[in-house]
Design a protein around this motif. Structure first.
Motif, PDB file in Angstrom:
ATOM      1  N   VAL A  14       1.054  -0.991   0.000  1.00  0.00           N
ATOM      2  CA  VAL A  14      -0.031  -0.085   0.061  1.00  0.00           C
ATOM      3  C   VAL A  14       0.780   1.361   0.006  1.00  0.00           C
ATOM      4  O   VAL A  14       1.847   1.221   0.701  1.00  0.00           O
ATOM      5  CB  VAL A  14      -0.881   0.034   1.490  1.00  0.00           C
ATOM      6  N   GLU A  15       0.370   2.251  -0.734  1.00  0.00           N
ATOM      7  CA  GLU A  15       1.028   3.450  -0.819  1.00  0.00           C
ATOM      8  C   GLU A  15       0.197   4.542  -0.731  1.00  0.00           C
ATOM      9  O   GLU A  15      -0.861   4.668  -1.224  1.00  0.00           O
ATOM     10  CB  GLU A  15       1.698   3.906  -2.261  1.00  0.00           C
ATOM     11  N   THR A  16       0.341   5.592   0.422  1.00  0.00           N
ATOM     12  CA  THR A  16      -0.532   6.663   0.833  1.00  0.00           C
ATOM     13  C   THR A  16       0.348   7.786   0.970  1.00  0.00           C
ATOM     14  O   THR A  16       1.482   7.813   0.890  1.00  0.00           O
ATOM     15  CB  THR A  16      -1.250   6.181   2.058  1.00  0.00           C
ATOM     16  N   PRO A  17      -0.329   9.007   1.032  1.00  0.00           N
ATOM     17  CA  PRO A  17       0.780  10.255   1.426  1.00  0.00           C
ATOM     18  C   PRO A  17       1.406   9.927   2.669  1.00  0.00           C
ATOM     19  O   PRO A  17       2.448  10.991   2.862  1.00  0.00           O
ATOM     20  CB  PRO A  17      -0.421  11.266   1.650  1.00  0.00           C
ATOM     21  N   SER A  18       1.289   9.045   3.470  1.00  0.00           N
ATOM     22  CA  SER A  18       2.064   8.842   4.641  1.00  0.00           C
ATOM     23  C   SER A  18       3.174   7.861   4.399  1.00  0.00           C
ATOM     24  O   SER A  18       4.073   7.856   5.453  1.00  0.00           O
ATOM     25  CB  SER A  18       1.171   8.250   5.762  1.00  0.00           C
ATOM     26  N   GLY A  19       3.354   7.420   3.229  1.00  0.00           N
ATOM     27  CA  GLY A  19       4.401   6.487   3.029  1.00  0.00           C
ATOM     28  C   GLY A  19       4.070   5.202   2.226  1.00  0.00           C
ATOM     29  O   GLY A  19       2.801   5.121   1.654  1.00  0.00           O
ATOM     30  N   ARG A  20       4.873   4.244   2.063  1.00  0.00           N
ATOM     31  CA  ARG A  20       4.608   3.073   1.568  1.00  0.00           C
ATOM     32  C   ARG A  20       5.007   1.799   2.395  1.00  0.00           C
ATOM     33  O   ARG A  20       5.953   1.759   3.042  1.00  0.00           O
ATOM     34  CB  ARG A  20       5.400   2.821   0.296  1.00  0.00           C
ATOM     35  N   LYS A  21       4.238   0.825   2.394  1.00  0.00           N
ATOM     36  CA  LYS A  21       4.448  -0.543   3.075  1.00  0.00           C
ATOM     37  C   LYS A  21       4.332  -1.554   2.314  1.00  0.00           C
ATOM     38  O   LYS A  21       3.260  -1.774   1.611  1.00  0.00           O
ATOM     39  CB  LYS A  21       3.354  -0.614   4.204  1.00  0.00           C
ATOM     40  N   GLU A  22       5.453  -2.368   2.296  1.00  0.00           N
ATOM     41  CA  GLU A  22       5.270  -3.793   1.576  1.00  0.00           C
ATOM     42  C   GLU A  22       4.889  -4.943   2.120  1.00  0.00           C
ATOM     43  O   GLU A  22       4.983  -5.192   3.387  1.00  0.00           O
ATOM     44  CB  GLU A  22       6.860  -4.017   0.970  1.00  0.00           C
ATOM     45  N   ARG A  23       3.796  -5.580   1.633  1.00  0.00           N
ATOM     46  CA  ARG A  23       3.402  -6.981   2.075  1.00  0.00           C
ATOM     47  C   ARG A  23       3.000  -6.832   3.636  1.00  0.00           C
ATOM     48  O   ARG A  23       3.331  -7.710   4.390  1.00  0.00           O
ATOM     49  CB  ARG A  23       4.535  -7.952   1.783  1.00  0.00           C
ATOM     50  N   CYS A  24       1.930  -5.996   3.643  1.00  0.00           N
ATOM     51  CA  CYS A  24       1.288  -6.036   5.106  1.00  0.00           C
ATOM     52  C   CYS A  24       0.466  -6.946   5.101  1.00  0.00           C
ATOM     53  O   CYS A  24      -0.307  -7.712   4.411  1.00  0.00           O
ATOM     54  CB  CYS A  24       0.344  -4.863   5.124  1.00  0.00           C
ATOM     55  N   LEU A  25       0.247  -7.559   6.278  1.00  0.00           N
ATOM     56  CA  LEU A  25      -0.645  -8.873   6.502  1.00  0.00           C
ATOM     57  C   LEU A  25      -2.024  -8.005   6.585  1.00  0.00           C
ATOM     58  O   LEU A  25      -2.267  -7.212   7.203  1.00  0.00           O
ATOM     59  CB  LEU A  25      -0.191  -9.408   8.038  1.00  0.00           C
TER      60      LEU A  25
END
Length: 307
Positions: A14-25
């Motif tokens: 997921v990418e949002t204005p707060s940043g990006r996170k790879e492969r969240c559960l």
């Protein structure tokens, strides 16, 4: 009373204005079960691949969620990638890999068959119907769906609706399902399809409960709860599923389902959704405590109390 939920367990990028996170559960069943587990026992039916490991299993174990019904299949777990850079209220899908979820055939463990509460998360309505028919003794059955199933699989979805007590969908889906742009009229039309209650989610604007006559409250058939005001929204993914977990989990924790219980359940749903969006994926739900939940619920009551 225990809840059985059938749905997806997934990994999200997921990418949002707060940043990006790879492969969240992530996944509908994951968000739902974590949120509901703060109120009652939860049992999950889903499928995962070989990339679902001990660290992911530990998330469920920490909340004492029964994962007997999670099948482990050769291949990769369902994966979704989306962006909220253009609009925090609506994700832009960049990639969807069904992987092992493409061949998912829900199997109900014998230990789950005494569950009196059943939640059919957002999956193929054909699968939802099979699970519903295999659990005829469920006391209360709720379900979720989305625009894809409404648009392209409506006949199968209509069969599912006949077996639901409560349907949880957003306002756009309500209008689409009913073919009516007026939300009140659309809600009435949807309830004529089967559910005696409809929870319409409005994202950052809260949710509305529509229902047919309830004993003790024949003239009060609509109840609206706002969303809890937040200074920062990090990741909106899973907010609706967490709302469902809080709402249905609270119902399952109560001895009697009165009109007041359903209203409080709406607030607990909003509370759980508000926590989820504070971090990426299920991170906030993993760190949450019941004391924090009840504190925010009380703040919510003060915020909305007229007198």
């Amino acid at each position: 009373m225990a809840i059985t939920v059938v749905g997806s367990v997934a990994f999200d990028t997921v990418e949002t204005p707060s940043g990006r996170k790879e492969r969240c559960l992530a996944g509908a069943a994951t968000y739902f079960s974590l949120a509901a587990s703060f109120f009652t026992d939860v049992r999950v039916i889903a499928v995962v691949g070989e990339d679902f490991g001990a660290s992911e299993q530990a998330v469920f174990d920490a909340r004492e969620i029964d994962t007997t019904g999670i099948q482990h299949a050769p291949g990769k777990t369902f994966f979704w990638q989306g962006s909220y850079l253009e609009n925090l209220n609506e994700a832009r899908t960049l990639q969807t890999d069904l992987n092992v979820f493409a061949g998912f055939e829900p199997k109900i463990p014998d230990a789950y068959r005494d569950s009196q509460f059943l939640f059919l998360a957002n999956i193929d309505p054909v699968l939802q119907r099979r699970v519903r028919e295999a659990t005829p003794h469920a006391k209360l059955v709720a379900g979720d769906t989305m625009n894809y199933w409404i648009k392209d699989h409506k006949p199968a979805l209509l069969e599912v609706l006949k077996g639901l007590d409560i349907l949880l969908i957003n306002d756009t889906e309500t209008r689409m399902l009913a073919g009516n742009s007026n939300l009140v009229l659309a809600a009435r039309a949807v309830m004529e399809m089967g559910p005696r209650m409809l929870v319409v989610k409005h994202g950052e604007y809260g949710a509305t409960l529509f229902h047919k006559a309830i004993p003790g409250a024949p003239d009060s058939r609509t109840f609206k709860t706002p969303a809890f005001p937040l200074e920062q929204v990090t990741d909106p993914t899973g907010a609706g599923d967490s709302f469902g977990g809080g709402f249905f989990g609270y119902l399952a924790s109560q001895r009697e389902l009165t009109p007041g219980v359903f209203r409080r359940a709406m607030f607990y749903g909003s509370v759980m959704g508000s926590f989820t969006v504070e971090r990426f994926g299920t991170e906030r739900l993993q760190q949450l405590t019941r004391e924090e939940i009840d504190h925010r619920f009380n703040l919510f009551r003060e915020l909305t109390h007229l007198d």
